[in-house]
Design a protein around this motif. Structure first.
Motif, PDB file in Angstrom:
ATOM      1  N   ALA A 143       5.910  74.395  30.977  1.00 19.30           N
ATOM      2  CA  ALA A 143       5.110  73.989  32.138  1.00 19.30           C
ATOM      3  C   ALA A 143       4.776  72.500  32.085  1.00 19.30           C
ATOM      4  O   ALA A 143       4.847  71.798  33.103  1.00 19.30           O
ATOM      5  CB  ALA A 143       3.832  74.818  32.199  1.00 19.30           C
ATOM      6  N   GLU A 144       4.397  72.009  30.902  1.00 19.87           N
ATOM      7  CA  GLU A 144       4.058  70.598  30.768  1.00 19.87           C
ATOM      8  C   GLU A 144       5.282  69.717  30.993  1.00 19.87           C
ATOM      9  O   GLU A 144       5.186  68.644  31.604  1.00 19.87           O
ATOM     10  CB  GLU A 144       3.458  70.333  29.389  1.00 19.87           C
ATOM     11  CG  GLU A 144       2.044  70.885  29.235  1.00 19.87           C
ATOM     12  CD  GLU A 144       1.531  70.770  27.808  1.00 19.87           C
ATOM     13  OE1 GLU A 144       2.246  70.194  26.960  1.00 19.87           O
ATOM     14  OE2 GLU A 144       0.421  71.249  27.536  1.00 19.87           O
ATOM     15  N   PHE A 145       6.432  70.163  30.517  1.00 19.09           N
ATOM     16  CA  PHE A 145       7.669  69.393  30.733  1.00 19.09           C
ATOM     17  C   PHE A 145       7.986  69.319  32.224  1.00 19.09           C
ATOM     18  O   PHE A 145       8.365  68.255  32.740  1.00 19.09           O
ATOM     19  CB  PHE A 145       8.839  70.042  29.981  1.00 19.09           C
ATOM     20  CG  PHE A 145      10.160  69.328  30.203  1.00 19.09           C
ATOM     21  CD1 PHE A 145      10.420  68.139  29.545  1.00 19.09           C
ATOM     22  CD2 PHE A 145      11.109  69.848  31.065  1.00 19.09           C
ATOM     23  CE1 PHE A 145      11.631  67.468  29.741  1.00 19.09           C
ATOM     24  CE2 PHE A 145      12.314  69.192  31.272  1.00 19.09           C
ATOM     25  CZ  PHE A 145      12.573  67.992  30.604  1.00 19.09           C
ATOM     26  N   ALA A 146       7.796  70.449  32.934  1.00 21.32           N
ATOM     27  CA  ALA A 146       8.043  70.472  34.379  1.00 21.32           C
ATOM     28  C   ALA A 146       7.108  69.512  35.105  1.00 21.32           C
ATOM     29  O   ALA A 146       7.514  68.809  36.044  1.00 21.32           O
ATOM     30  CB  ALA A 146       7.863  71.886  34.921  1.00 21.32           C
ATOM     31  N   ALA A 147       5.842  69.459  34.682  1.00 15.89           N
ATOM     32  CA  ALA A 147       4.881  68.537  35.301  1.00 15.89           C
ATOM     33  C   ALA A 147       5.289  67.086  35.064  1.00 15.89           C
ATOM     34  O   ALA A 147       5.184  66.248  35.969  1.00 15.89           O
ATOM     35  CB  ALA A 147       3.480  68.793  34.753  1.00 15.89           C
ATOM     36  N   LEU A 148       5.774  66.781  33.860  1.00 18.19           N
ATOM     37  CA  LEU A 148       6.209  65.415  33.547  1.00 18.19           C
ATOM     38  C   LEU A 148       7.444  65.035  34.355  1.00 18.19           C
ATOM     39  O   LEU A 148       7.582  63.881  34.804  1.00 18.19           O
ATOM     40  CB  LEU A 148       6.494  65.289  32.039  1.00 18.19           C
ATOM     41  CG  LEU A 148       5.267  65.332  31.125  1.00 18.19           C
ATOM     42  CD1 LEU A 148       5.686  65.363  29.666  1.00 18.19           C
ATOM     43  CD2 LEU A 148       4.367  64.118  31.386  1.00 18.19           C
ATOM     44  N   VAL A 149       8.349  65.999  34.543  1.00 15.13           N
ATOM     45  CA  VAL A 149       9.526  65.753  35.390  1.00 15.13           C
ATOM     46  C   VAL A 149       9.084  65.408  36.807  1.00 15.13           C
ATOM     47  O   VAL A 149       9.617  64.487  37.442  1.00 15.13           O
ATOM     48  CB  VAL A 149      10.456  66.990  35.412  1.00 15.13           C
ATOM     49  CG1 VAL A 149      11.515  66.861  36.510  1.00 15.13           C
ATOM     50  CG2 VAL A 149      11.145  67.166  34.059  1.00 15.13           C
ATOM     51  N   GLY A 150       8.075  66.153  37.307  1.00 15.36           N
ATOM     52  CA  GLY A 150       7.557  65.893  38.646  1.00 15.36           C
ATOM     53  C   GLY A 150       6.948  64.506  38.759  1.00 15.36           C
ATOM     54  O   GLY A 150       7.152  63.804  39.751  1.00 15.36           O
ATOM     55  N   ILE A 151       6.194  64.099  37.735  1.00 12.16           N
ATOM     56  CA  ILE A 151       5.563  62.778  37.746  1.00 12.16           C
ATOM     57  C   ILE A 151       6.625  61.674  37.796  1.00 12.16           C
ATOM     58  O   ILE A 151       6.564  60.754  38.625  1.00 12.16           O
ATOM     59  CB  ILE A 151       4.661  62.599  36.511  1.00 12.16           C
ATOM     60  CG1 ILE A 151       3.453  63.538  36.596  1.00 12.16           C
ATOM     61  CG2 ILE A 151       4.196  61.149  36.383  1.00 12.16           C
ATOM     62  CD1 ILE A 151       2.650  63.624  35.310  1.00 12.16           C
ATOM     63  N   ALA A 152       7.621  61.766  36.904  1.00 17.09           N
ATOM     64  CA  ALA A 152       8.671  60.742  36.849  1.00 17.09           C
ATOM     65  C   ALA A 152       9.480  60.712  38.148  1.00 17.09           C
ATOM     66  O   ALA A 152       9.760  59.628  38.695  1.00 17.09           O
ATOM     67  CB  ALA A 152       9.592  61.016  35.658  1.00 17.09           C
ATOM     68  N   GLY A 153       9.843  61.895  38.648  1.00 19.63           N
ATOM     69  CA  GLY A 153      10.639  61.967  39.877  1.00 19.63           C
ATOM     70  C   GLY A 153       9.896  61.414  41.079  1.00 19.63           C
ATOM     71  O   GLY A 153      10.470  60.686  41.907  1.00 19.63           O
ATOM     72  N   ASN A 154       8.606  61.734  41.186  1.00 15.64           N
ATOM     73  CA  ASN A 154       7.819  61.263  42.331  1.00 15.64           C
ATOM     74  C   ASN A 154       7.589  59.756  42.296  1.00 15.64           C
ATOM     75  O   ASN A 154       7.589  59.102  43.343  1.00 15.64           O
ATOM     76  CB  ASN A 154       6.473  61.991  42.381  1.00 15.64           C
ATOM     77  CG  ASN A 154       6.609  63.406  42.901  1.00 15.64           C
ATOM     78  OD1 ASN A 154       7.382  63.653  43.817  1.00 15.64           O
ATOM     79  ND2 ASN A 154       5.874  64.338  42.312  1.00 15.64           N
ATOM     80  N   ILE A 155       7.380  59.205  41.106  1.00 17.32           N
ATOM     81  CA  ILE A 155       7.213  57.751  40.993  1.00 17.32           C
ATOM     82  C   ILE A 155       8.487  57.050  41.467  1.00 17.32           C
ATOM     83  O   ILE A 155       8.434  56.087  42.257  1.00 17.32           O
ATOM     84  CB  ILE A 155       6.877  57.351  39.546  1.00 17.32           C
ATOM     85  CG1 ILE A 155       5.462  57.806  39.183  1.00 17.32           C
ATOM     86  CG2 ILE A 155       7.006  55.833  39.359  1.00 17.32           C
ATOM     87  CD1 ILE A 155       5.098  57.565  37.722  1.00 17.32           C
ATOM     88  N   ALA A 156       9.645  57.548  40.985  1.00 18.21           N
ATOM     89  CA  ALA A 156      10.923  56.939  41.369  1.00 18.21           C
ATOM     90  C   ALA A 156      11.158  57.037  42.878  1.00 18.21           C
ATOM     91  O   ALA A 156      11.531  56.060  43.533  1.00 18.21           O
ATOM     92  CB  ALA A 156      12.062  57.602  40.608  1.00 18.21           C
TER      93      ALA A 156
END
Length: 297
Positions: free
Chosen positions: A10-23
């Motif tokens: 779950a935490e990895f998925a949240a981090l993926v979301g953060i990185a993807g949204n910033i980009a």
């Protein structure tokens, strides 16, 4: 799946979301300004808000995995539901902001956006739909409401981008087809996006609040637990059974009736046996058993 693995995914998925949204926010924002597209700039703002939403989910997951303590004997599972509410509120604010910005655009001189905007929107749709599918399936698999709400936040960005694509496409065609009023398809798309985003925020927020207010599982979802309890020959009757949802896990409050002439030690042994059996269920974190003599109200 162990609790450690659940939170790790779950935490990895949240981090993926953060990185993807910033980009995406950076790419769409820059492209929106360069291509003169209000719809794409509004879409970039939406992606930027998703960064905050993914951060809220990440923090909520970090808090939810903490073990029970003196102040929180039932655990911290509701932190996920609180994170889901925060995301829903942010989503609603973004919807209102996009709507106001789009309405304001109708009062200003309009010019058609450049073709670059369409290419960036298509990229956004592909990325966001992939993120939705990934987070939604994982959220369902591990029972994380916060992750599911965050997934739908990505899906709302897909709707936002599709509406922007239609509006920008119409605005771009206005110069080729010599139909001046089509140029307003760009801000009109932004207005449609705001309505879709606000509606989704309301629905998701309502579900998250419902889960936070000590929601108990309906009878059809606890029937197998009742069968499990009554399979013990010393349990003569179930007085009450409340399976309360605490984020990703369940706390069971149970009253059972036993033979009135058993010793305290025998009754205690029955309660421990029932508790041990219920804890075999992967979603149940703790069970509180109250023993009554049969016939007592």
């Amino acid at each position: 799946m162990s609790k450690k693995d659940r939170f790790k995914q779950a935490e990895f998925a949240a981090l993926v979301g953060i990185a993807g949204n910033i980009a995406l926010a950076l790419v769409k924002g820059a492209a929106g300004i360069m291509a003169n597209s209000r719809a794409l700039v509004a879409d970039a703002v939406h992606s930027a808000s998703d960064v905050v939403g993914s951060l809220a989910v990440y923090v909520g997951l970090k808090a939810a995995k903490q073990p029970p303590d003196h102040d929180h004997p039932y655990g911290h599972g509701k932190a996920e539901s609180i994170a889901a509410i925060i995301v829903a509120v942010l989503l609603l604010l973004v919807g209102v902001k996009i709507g106001l910005s789009s309405l304001n655009a109708f009062t200003l001189p309009a010019s058609p956006p450049k073709l670059l905007a369409i290419y960036v929107i298509l990229l956004s749709i592909a990325v966001k739909e992939s993120m939705f599918q990934y987070k939604y399936k994982l959220g369902k698999k591990i029972g994380s409401q916060a992750l599911i709400v965050n997934a739908y936040e990505h899906r709302s960005d897909v709707y936002s981008s599709v509406a922007a694509l239609i509006g920008v496409g119409a605005a771009v065609l206005s110069s080729y087809l010599d139909i001046p009023w089509l140029v307003y398809g760009d801000p009109l798309a932004g207005l449609l996006v705001s309505i879709l985003v606000a509606k989704m925020a309301f629905t998701l927020g309502k579900e998250a609040i419902h889960a936070t207010l000590d929601h108990v599982l309906p009878d059809e979802k606890t029937a197998h637990l009742r069968d499990m309890i009554l399979s013990d020959p010393d349990v003569l009757q179930i007085g009450s059974l409340y399976a309360r949802e605490h984020g990703h896990y369940v706390i069971v409050d149970l009253k059972i009736s036993v033979h009135p002439y058993l010793t305290v030690e025998q009754g205690h042994a029955i309660g421990k046996r029932v508790k041990r059996q219920l804890l075999q269920e992967p979603t149940i974190q703790d069970v509180f058993v109250h023993i009554n003599p049969l016939g007592e109200e």
